[in-house]
Design a protein around this motif. Structure first.
Motif: not given
Length: 319
Positions: A7-9, A189-191, A195-196, A202-205
């Motif tokens: 999966f890409s972003m 919703i897209l925003g 963001n999530r 970031y949390v995973d990194e």
């Protein structure tokens, strides 16, 4: 949620938007089906029962299939199937919109065109308003439903323009407002999704970095303990004779230099004994150096076993 590595972003964003679209569409289906039951019941006395049955069966069949297929969606689907899944749901919502727009042609006849037509128009306006917000996570799905329902409804209004002329213009306004608010809701919703997902990334990194730091610290502690062991071994080797295990000449001279001033200052008793093994050279010459080493080890062990606490035994020279 954990996504497949492939999966890409953008794939993750599309997945989350489709998931929200399906969840909110299910809720909208439940409400609109209740409105469909209300509409069918209100036409029970004034419309043909066969027409009511046909419209109810068409509307319920399509919407039940929408709900059924939405529960089949999960993160294990490959990317190409997710895209196909989205396109299928869009098509089903277009069919649902056509079923709702066809209510005018199926339920309303010449005898009930005024009261019945107004009733259908009000219910359909409510359904379009609900769909504009509930299907906003997918603009194609929302636009497809609204246009499908509005086209048939607009056709009916134009066909009976003398009675529904103002309703036609109201329908155009409702469609425009639905598109505007649907687009605004879609962007919101897209925003939130973007963001999530970014925060999750970031949390995973940070979690991976924290794990890397912990592993590095563990390696550092392990290496530090190894170095301490090596230092202890080096310290022991620097102070002991390798063959006999006794203290070596360097150690005993350092201890004498360290303790001698204290002995002199406090007038303490001190005794130094230097021993030599007689005929040790003959042992080496007659039996070999290995036997000589064994003799040195044996004598050293006898001396260690015979000294008092506080006494020191060291190997000063060759013997």
């Amino acid at each position: 949620m954990q996504y497949p590595d492939k999966f890409s972003m953008q794939d993750a964003i599309d997945f989350e938007m489709l998931n929200i679209y399906l969840q909110q569409s299910r809720v909208a289906v439940y409400f609109t089906l209740m409105l469909a039951l209300y509409l069918a019941a209100s036409f029970y006395q004034i419309a043909d029962a066969k027409n009511i049955m046909v419209w109810v069966l068409a509307t319920f069949s399509i919407n039940f299939y929408i709900v059924y297929t939405s529960f089949q969606f999960n993160e294990e689907l490959p990317v190409y199937k997710i895209r196909y899944f989205k396109q299928r749901q869009h098509f089903l919502h277009i069919l649902s919109g056509l079923a709702w727009g066809g209510a005018f042609f199926i339920l309303v006849d010449a005898s009930s065109i005024q009261t019945g037509g107004y009733r259908v128009a009000v219910v359909l306006a409510i359904v379009i308003s609900i769909s504009a917000s509930s299907k906003a996570a997918s603009m194609r799905g929302m636009v497809g439903f609204v246009i499908a329902a509005s086209c048939l409804t607009g056709w009916y209004f134009i066909s009976n323009f003398s009675l529904f002329g103002w309703w036609f213009f109201g329908l155009l306004g409702l469609v425009c407002v639905s598109f505007i608010f649907g687009w605004m809701t879609n962007q919101y919703i897209l925003g939130q999704v973007e963001n999530r997902l970014l925060n999750d990334g970031y949390v995973d990194e940070l979690r991976a970095l924290h794990e890397k730091i912990e592993k590095t610290n563990e390696d550092f502690v392990k290496r530090n303990l190894e170095l301490q062991d090596i230092q202890e071994q080096l310290k022991m080797l620097a102070a002991h004779d390798v063959l006999t295990g006794l203290f070596n000449r360097r150690y005993i001279l350092e201890r004498i230099e360290e303790k001698l001033p204290e002995i002199k200052r406090h007038q303490l008793d001190c005794c130094f004994v230097i021993m030599d093994i007689d005929y040790f050279k003959d042992v080496n010459d007659n039996y070999g150096h290995v036997a000589g080493d064994d003799v040195l080890k044996a004598v050293s062990q006898i001396l260690v076993n015979g000294i008092r606490q506080g006494d020191i035994v060291a190997r000063y020279g060759g013997e």
